[in-house]
Design an enzyme around this catalytic site. Sequence first.
Site, PDB file in Angstrom:
ATOM      1  N   GLU A 358       0.793  -1.237   0.000  1.00  0.00           N
ATOM      2  CA  GLU A 358       0.000   0.000   0.000  1.00  0.00           C
ATOM      3  C   GLU A 358       0.823   1.284   0.000  1.00  0.00           C
ATOM      4  OE1 GLU A 358      -4.009  -1.407   2.244  1.00  0.00           O
ATOM      5  OE2 GLU A 358      -2.298  -1.042   3.532  1.00  0.00           O
TER       6      GLU A 358
HETATM    7  C1  TNX Z   1      -4.722  -3.972   4.459  1.00  0.00           C
HETATM    8  S1  TNX Z   1      -3.166  -6.430   4.076  1.00  0.00           S
HETATM    9  C2  TNX Z   1      -3.455  -3.811   4.983  1.00  0.00           C
HETATM   10  C3  TNX Z   1      -3.299  -3.417   6.381  1.00  0.00           C
HETATM   11  C4  TNX Z   1      -4.618  -3.172   7.051  1.00  0.00           C
HETATM   12  C5  TNX Z   1      -5.594  -4.228   6.617  1.00  0.00           C
HETATM   13  C6  TNX Z   1      -6.907  -4.153   7.323  1.00  0.00           C
HETATM   14  C7  TNX Z   1      -2.073  -5.410   3.949  1.00  0.00           C
HETATM   15  C8  TNX Z   1      -0.836  -5.880   3.407  1.00  0.00           C
HETATM   16  N1  TNX Z   1      -2.317  -4.142   4.319  1.00  0.00           N
HETATM   17  O1  TNX Z   1      -2.480  -2.274   6.471  1.00  0.00           O
HETATM   18  O2  TNX Z   1      -4.416  -3.224   8.424  1.00  0.00           O
HETATM   19  O3  TNX Z   1      -5.805  -4.097   5.241  1.00  0.00           O
HETATM   20  O4  TNX Z   1      -7.696  -5.251   6.989  1.00  0.00           O
END
Ligand code: TNX
Length: 541
Positions: A358
């Site tokens: 992300e």
């Molecule tokens: C996505 S899964 C994220 C996390 C959040 C999560 C909440 C991932 C690699 N990144 O930063 O906590 O969703 O469900």
Amino acid sequence: MRRNDALRTGLAFLASVTLLAACQSTTPGTRPTLPQPVPQPVPEPALPQEGVTTPRIVPAPASLVIAAGAPFELTRASVIAVDDNAEARAIAETLAELLRPAIGFPFNVAGHGADTARGSIRLSLAADRATLGDEGYELVATSSNLRITAYRPAGLFRGIQTLRQLLPTEVESEIGSARSVWAFPALTIVDRPRFAWRGAMLDVARHFFSVQEVKQYIDVLALYKLNVLHLHLSDDQGWRIEIKSRPTLTSVGAVTQVGGGAGGFYTQQDYQEIVRYAQARYITVVPEIDMPGHTNAALTAFPHLSCSTRPTAPFTGIQVGWSTFCVDKEETYALVDDVVREIAAITPGPYFHMGGDEVEALTHAQYAGFVERVQTIVHKYGKKMIGWEEITKARLAPTTVAQQWKSDSATAALKYGSKLVLSPAKKVYLDMKYTPGTELGLTWAGHIELRDAYEWDPATYLSGVSERHILGVEAPLWSETVRNITAVEYMAMPRLPAIAEVGWSPQAQRRWEDFRSRLAAHVPRWHFLGINYYRSPQLPW
Ligand code: TNX
């Protein structure tokens, strides 16, 4: 005597055939309406069957054949005989410590050959049983004794979890039980995991969890034969591990958490205590430092390394994607080097997780270049790298592992010879609500009831990805809404045992109706152990 032998063989054969039939009787598209119980031995009239428990093992063993004849029964004279091997002996002591409080028999741990008393247990390591692999075991119980054989100590440890589940649930009690018979049917189990990586991830960054709470979670992992604890040690809200060369990471970066609580961090000593506790249960700790995004907490300590879309300040919200290291500054890599070096030095496991998810504030080239440099640093300190599926935008080493979570972008890893760990959010994200009414949790990947977490096959989940590309499965528990271990357990149970079975048991052996009836029998065990859980209406109560 002869007649009896023939009868026994016949019954054992019947039992295995019934088990097979139970597994194969479902036509595609239809589901059996009744739970398929594990076949029972036909009781021999002269023997007391009262107090003999039916095997309800989770994850389902690769093969279980119930034998005819009298059950195996623990007695006051039962000893635990073990090879002259320090690890095997420690496992024998662990077993004795589990059995003594509830059962009240002495369970002396003795050398090999001391297992003559009826009801004794023998743990052996066998160099010629390489086919059992690192974690496999064979458990043979007869009316006279019980033997667990493994190729490696980890297999013995997995085997004692099975033994524990074969015994009545009161074995989990810490005070003496009124039960007088501790017995289960004579049987042979030959078992080994489908996948080498069966993990659970705990996000200790959004909310911090104490060492004691992490140990409690490790206990649950051990019971269900999981073997990886992935700790998400840093995120925008907090930096949770001491780095001696960079003390401000924790003095400045660990002071808060989601919602504004006090936060916290593990000293290196705390972390090593967690690692040792996991190691004693044959669980590998995989530390994650999430970067280049999810780095606001680190950037509050080193603001000059920030190229974020907003100024660095302690963050207690849950929005993602906005923070990033300046990947074009050399000082960023000096920081990463210090962090990886110190964490690698106190991590016996082979992996370092770099996060990588992300990142919205960098170009493709900037992001890929950063991942490749971190990969070099991870290798320099003797570790293999793992990262979330976004890292497949970079050129990966064949030893690097991509952790799939949201899409099929992870498949790009295959062209580098890299393997995948599957954590599909729609199936295994333990922070998703069970139903719209679940008080805790998020919903972005949907609602995940027990059956959703159970009914999927890693080998057919992503097109182009087959069994040999998959290192294993892992269930992440993000902690935006989860503040303490009781809440962790509520979200993990009963889904985590379902995912443990996805990772351990042969696909051909897995049937929802059978699983739910086996798992329901574990609930009283959780009561004894003080494990919280969600009362899923999908379990036959
Ligand atoms: C996505 S899964 C994220 C996390 C959040 C999560 C909440 C991932 C690699 N990144 O930063 O906590 O969703 O469900």
